[in-house]
Design a protein around this motif. Sequence first.
Motif, PDB file in Angstrom:
ATOM      1  N   THR A 270       0.833  -1.217   0.000  1.00  0.00           N
ATOM      2  CA  THR A 270       0.000   0.000   0.000  1.00  0.00           C
ATOM      3  C   THR A 270       0.859   1.255   0.000  1.00  0.00           C
ATOM      4  N   THR A 271       1.904   1.253   0.820  1.00  0.00           N
ATOM      5  CA  THR A 271       2.788   2.425   0.904  1.00  0.00           C
ATOM      6  C   THR A 271       3.472   2.706  -0.430  1.00  0.00           C
ATOM      7  N   ILE A 272       3.982   1.663  -1.064  1.00  0.00           N
ATOM      8  CA  ILE A 272       4.685   1.830  -2.337  1.00  0.00           C
ATOM      9  C   ILE A 272       3.732   2.309  -3.424  1.00  0.00           C
ATOM     10  N   LEU A 273       2.511   1.731  -3.456  1.00  0.00           N
ATOM     11  CA  LEU A 273       1.540   2.150  -4.462  1.00  0.00           C
ATOM     12  C   LEU A 273       1.143   3.614  -4.279  1.00  0.00           C
ATOM     13  N   LEU A 274       0.990   4.038  -3.020  1.00  0.00           N
ATOM     14  CA  LEU A 274       0.657   5.433  -2.758  1.00  0.00           C
ATOM     15  C   LEU A 274       1.773   6.360  -3.228  1.00  0.00           C
ATOM     16  N   LEU A 275       3.018   5.994  -2.906  1.00  0.00           N
ATOM     17  CA  LEU A 275       4.147   6.813  -3.325  1.00  0.00           C
ATOM     18  C   LEU A 275       4.245   6.897  -4.844  1.00  0.00           C
ATOM     19  N   LEU A 276       4.042   5.768  -5.501  1.00  0.00           N
ATOM     20  CA  LEU A 276       4.123   5.756  -6.957  1.00  0.00           C
ATOM     21  C   LEU A 276       3.023   6.599  -7.587  1.00  0.00           C
ATOM     22  N   SER A 277       1.790   6.466  -7.061  1.00  0.00           N
ATOM     23  CA  SER A 277       0.678   7.217  -7.641  1.00  0.00           C
ATOM     24  C   SER A 277       0.853   8.721  -7.432  1.00  0.00           C
ATOM     25  N   ILE A 278       1.312   9.130  -6.242  1.00  0.00           N
ATOM     26  CA  ILE A 278       1.537  10.544  -5.976  1.00  0.00           C
ATOM     27  C   ILE A 278       2.636  11.085  -6.883  1.00  0.00           C
ATOM     28  N   SER A 279       3.703  10.324  -7.012  1.00  0.00           N
ATOM     29  CA  SER A 279       4.822  10.766  -7.851  1.00  0.00           C
ATOM     30  C   SER A 279       4.402  10.869  -9.309  1.00  0.00           C
ATOM     31  N   LEU A 280       3.643   9.871  -9.755  1.00  0.00           N
ATOM     32  CA  LEU A 280       3.204   9.873 -11.153  1.00  0.00           C
ATOM     33  C   LEU A 280       2.287  11.057 -11.428  1.00  0.00           C
ATOM     34  N   ASN A 281       1.378  11.337 -10.489  1.00  0.00           N
ATOM     35  CA  ASN A 281       0.483  12.484 -10.661  1.00  0.00           C
ATOM     36  C   ASN A 281       1.258  13.796 -10.719  1.00  0.00           C
TER      37      ASN A 281
END
Length: 320
Positions: A270-281
């Motif tokens: 969950t933490t990694i997916l959140l970081l990736l989605s925020i960074s991608l956005n």
Amino acid sequence: MVKRKKISLCIPVYNEQENVPVIVPTVDAALESLAGVYDLEFLFTDNCSTDKTFEILSEIAENDPRVKVIRFSRNFGYQKSILQGYLRSSGDCAVQLDADLQDSPDIILKFIEEWVGGAKVVYGIRESRSESIYISALRDIFYRVLNWVSDYPVPNDAGDFRLIDREVIEALRDSKADDLYLRGQIARIGFRQIGIPYSRNERKFGGSKFSFMQLVGLAFDGIISQSIRPLRLATLLGLLFGGLSVMGIGIYIIARLALNIYWPPGFATTTILLLLSISLNALLLGVMGEYIARIYRNTIRQDKVIEELRINIERFDGRS
């Protein structure tokens, strides 16, 4: 006979009925040494004042053909008032002077001296002024931020009190004028530009027409109009956080496979997916911002100033 050069005094006004009667005699006294050497033109741009400013200026213009007055159909704002004064001036150079005379007309002599020496832009650098320490601190921060984001050097502590040559005026006329932060726009045009330090006087009559929020708005316009660096910063932040996310994934894999470290089920994922989605956005918004900035610069057009009344001046020729 050699035709004398003309100096245009461009004076934007809005509800300055106490100040306008003293402007012309004060400037004449300050520039007395230039009498017989240069012709003077006083061009007042009235931003649809609601007091007796226009009536007083009309009376002055009736008795002094050097005085020209343009009244706008509505209040188009301070920057547009200055720009219209420049574009409507007929002098070999134009000096912007505020109606409150906080910028001493005596400094104009130094401006003209530098202009004669070859400078195309001569601006005043305000070494001191009568204002609260908090406003001074905020102003200092603004100029530092403005110079950091600007694609062109903008002088610190320089206002709109300046002399610009006819070449600069014509460059302003011919430019697309994609922003109306004139200090930055004039800096962008180039030519030889020189600063003259001076101390600003206190206002004698009336009060400032700028509220704190209007000053903030002007500062914001200055920062946004000078560069797309803030958008580029968003792109770089997206890349930075994207890199940190990749590092986080690597650390998770190493900790799981090499060190046999276990987290609660779903925590790391969950933490990694959140970081990736925020960074991608953040990255995608930055990239879109780059393109939007270019679209903005190519399509924006400022509202044309509408002149309602004119005194001692011909109708606008429509070139700007």
